[in-house]
Design a protein around this motif. Structure first.
Motif, PDB file in Angstrom:
ATOM      1  N   UNK A   1      30.909  47.873  29.492  1.00  0.00           N
ATOM      2  CA  UNK A   1      30.413  48.774  28.445  1.00  0.00           C
ATOM      3  C   UNK A   1      29.350  48.126  27.570  1.00  0.00           C
ATOM      4  N   UNK A   2      29.520  46.847  27.256  1.00  0.00           N
ATOM      5  CA  UNK A   2      28.527  46.164  26.433  1.00  0.00           C
ATOM      6  C   UNK A   2      27.193  46.023  27.151  1.00  0.00           C
TER       7      UNK A   2
ATOM      8  N   UNK B   1      31.761  56.722  21.383  1.00  0.00           N
ATOM      9  CA  UNK B   1      30.646  57.285  20.614  1.00  0.00           C
ATOM     10  C   UNK B   1      29.320  56.610  20.959  1.00  0.00           C
ATOM     11  N   UNK B   2      29.337  55.655  21.868  1.00  0.00           N
ATOM     12  CA  UNK B   2      28.121  54.889  22.202  1.00  0.00           C
ATOM     13  C   UNK B   2      26.973  55.755  22.729  1.00  0.00           C
TER      14      UNK B   2
ATOM     15  N   UNK C   1      36.351  52.011  35.204  1.00  0.00           N
ATOM     16  CA  UNK C   1      36.861  52.282  33.846  1.00  0.00           C
ATOM     17  C   UNK C   1      35.890  51.868  32.745  1.00  0.00           C
ATOM     18  N   UNK C   2      35.037  50.873  33.014  1.00  0.00           N
ATOM     19  CA  UNK C   2      34.074  50.438  32.010  1.00  0.00           C
ATOM     20  C   UNK C   2      33.021  51.519  31.760  1.00  0.00           C
ATOM     21  N   UNK C   3      32.643  52.259  32.789  1.00  0.00           N
ATOM     22  CA  UNK C   3      31.679  53.356  32.625  1.00  0.00           C
ATOM     23  C   UNK C   3      32.355  54.517  31.906  1.00  0.00           C
ATOM     24  N   UNK C   4      33.607  54.796  32.264  1.00  0.00           N
ATOM     25  CA  UNK C   4      34.366  55.831  31.583  1.00  0.00           C
ATOM     26  C   UNK C   4      34.488  55.516  30.096  1.00  0.00           C
ATOM     27  N   UNK C   5      34.802  54.258  29.787  1.00  0.00           N
ATOM     28  CA  UNK C   5      34.944  53.852  28.386  1.00  0.00           C
ATOM     29  C   UNK C   5      33.642  54.056  27.621  1.00  0.00           C
TER      30      UNK C   5
END
Length: 163
Positions: free
Chosen positions: A137-138, A97-98, A88-92
């Motif tokens: 994500x970060x 907009x990143x 889910x972190x890759x999906x996010x």
């Protein structure tokens, strides 16, 4: 007797230049495909100096010989949408907009593939491939901020509307 001594010395010298296998690194608590050598230097900040030597044996070189971080002109993030539930972190990251902040990053959907990043030279030749399955994500954003070369936007409002 001298023969045995020489054989032991030879074995010792050969072991000095040996690099740990992925299994060796996993046994030590490192994931070889995801560990960068620049991370090993920060171990001392946490009082983990005794891990530095093993860390350096298991890491991927991400610093040039002159001590600068390797920066690449292009990158591709490859992932399968069917794996979004597992990552889910890759999906996010992808759905936010990143990615638009990195014009030299493309996203490619490959059926059945766990998320990876391919770093490329100017000609599009793959120079490094990294698994990003454990990244948040970060971490993904920070990685692209430090490892992708900066691209000037041609349609930048301030740049094109100067008086």
């Amino acid at each position: 007797m001298i023969r045995i001594f020489l054989l032991i010395c030879l074995q010792f010298v050969l072991n000095l230049n040996a690099e740990f296998t992925s299994k060796d690194c996993r046994d030590l608590g490192f994931i070889k495909s995801q560990l960068f050598c620049s991370s090993c230097s920060s171990l001392s900040e946490y009082g983990l100096d005794e891990l530095k030597d093993h860390c350096r044996e298991c890491c991927q070189k991400d610093i040039d010989s002159d001590g600068k971080l390797k920066v690449y002109p292009k990158a591709v993030l490859e992932v399968c949408t069917c794996k979004f539930g597992a990552y889910p972190q890759i999906q996010a990251f992808i759905k936010s907009d990143r990615p638009s902040k990195f014009p030299n990053l493309s996203i490619k959907y490959v059926r059945g593939l766990d998320p990876i990043v391919k770093l490329m030279d100017e000609l599009g030749n793959v120079k490094e491939t990294l698994s990003i399955t454990k990244w948040n994500t970060d971490t993904v954003q920070e990685f692209f901020e430090t490892r992708l070369s900066k691209v000037l936007m041609e349609d930048d409002y301030l740049r094109t509307n100067r008086v």
